[in-house]
Design an enzyme around this catalytic site. Structure first.
Site, PDB file in Angstrom:
ATOM      1  N   GLU A 172      -1.819  -6.857   7.687  1.00  0.00           N
ATOM      2  CA  GLU A 172      -0.517  -6.559   8.269  1.00  0.00           C
ATOM      3  C   GLU A 172      -0.350  -7.287   9.597  1.00  0.00           C
ATOM      4  OE1 GLU A 172       2.422  -6.130   7.997  1.00  0.00           O
ATOM      5  OE2 GLU A 172       2.776  -4.015   7.538  1.00  0.00           O
ATOM      6  N   HIS A 198       0.826  -1.205   0.000  1.00  0.00           N
ATOM      7  CA  HIS A 198       0.000   0.000   0.000  1.00  0.00           C
ATOM      8  C   HIS A 198       0.863   1.258   0.000  1.00  0.00           C
ATOM      9  CE1 HIS A 198       0.962   0.954   4.176  1.00  0.00           C
ATOM     10  NE2 HIS A 198       0.811  -0.333   4.440  1.00  0.00           N
TER      11      HIS A 198
END
Length: 291
Positions: A179, A69
């Site tokens: 994550e 990202h």
């Protein structure tokens, strides 16, 4: 196949396609020095794609396009305060005067980064190949949804014929490619209804609707983030291996080009799991490709 019945599968990277993994003896690289996406034995993406081995009775071969990202508000805070002060103070807070980092969104710089990734990596790739990824997957975190939109928009806008006839583009969301779980609010997911309200059925300028397809019984509140537990390397590798297994259970043998939008620690884990050399210092919005 249902989640409880699937078995973990062996997934191994092949050398000889990109500068990040030229030979089986290759070592880790520094992404600030080596252009890890350089094609080393092919002159075009189509030539590379056509050279991928054919499936056998026991093996399937895929080209994974794995995107980190763009810069989130938590990433900007780390750069602003430094790693030490971030860990000692700011990481356990929910923001500063510049923005919040609970399930952080992208900063303006992050939006610019993912736009550049779309123009500089994804658009040339799809121009050469002439088709879109056969399947798209993403982490549920808002910075990943925004990264997907901001990067792939360029492709959808440039080649509307590739999506002609599709009412919407399905992007599968898997919790197990989130994550690393730690005590930092930046890695806590906001309530599901908030994300749905903000991003579901997003309409791109090309007219395409992006529909995020969540797993069955997806919970409203984040049930994985913990205020006390920091996921170990062994735990994240086990989780990401399960996530990758889910990815491959959801694609058909003919689905060769797979897009995954995720996070730095997830990419690090994918590389370990697939026995691919580490790509160190991978910046936000960078893309890693693995055969």
């Amino acid at each position: 196949m249902t989640q409880d019945k699937k078995q973990l599968i062996e997934i191994k990277a092949l050398p000889g396609y990109f500068a990040a993994f030229p030979t089986s003896e290759s070592r880790d690289i520094d992404a600030t020095i080596v252009n890890h996406l350089d094609l080393i034995n092919h002159t075009t993406w189509k030539e590379l794609y056509d050279s991928i081995p054919q499936d056998t009775a026991t093996h399937e071969y895929k080209l994974l396009v794995v995107a980190r990202h763009g810069q989130g508000y938590h990433n900007a805070a780390i750069a602003r305060y430094g790693q030490d002060l971030w860990m000692k103070k700011w990481s356990i807070l929910n923001g500063d005067e510049h923005g919040e980092w609970l399930d952080s969104k992208l900063t303006p710089l992050g939006q610019e980064q993912v736009s550049n990734a779309g123009k500089e990596v994804l658009l040339p790739m799809i121009t050469d190949l002439g088709f879109l990824p056969h399947m798209f997957f993403s982490s549920p975190m808002r910075r990943c949804l925004e990264t997907f939109i901001g990067s792939w928009n360029h492709v959808f806008n440039t080649y509307p014929e590739l999506i002609k006839g599709q009412a919407s583009l399905q992007v599968k969301i898997f919790e197990n490619i989130r994550e690393v779980f730690n005590t930092h609010p930046c890695n806590e997911r906001v309530e599901h209804s908030v994300t749905i309200n903000e991003y579901q059925d997003y309409k791109t300028p090309s007219g395409l609707t992006i529909h995020w397809e969540y797993e069955d019984d997806y919970p409203e509140k984040d049930q994985l983030w913990d205020t006390e537990h920091w996921e170990t390397r062994e735990e994240i590798d086990a989780r990401i291996r399960d996530g990758l297994t889910s990815v491959f259970y959801n694609v058909n043998p003919d689905d060769k080009l797979i897009s995954i939008t995720c996070h730095s620690k997830v990419i690090e884990s994918i590389l370990r799991i697939t026995e691919h050399p580490a790509i160190n210092k991978l910046d936000t919005a960078k893309i890693v490709c693995i055969v």
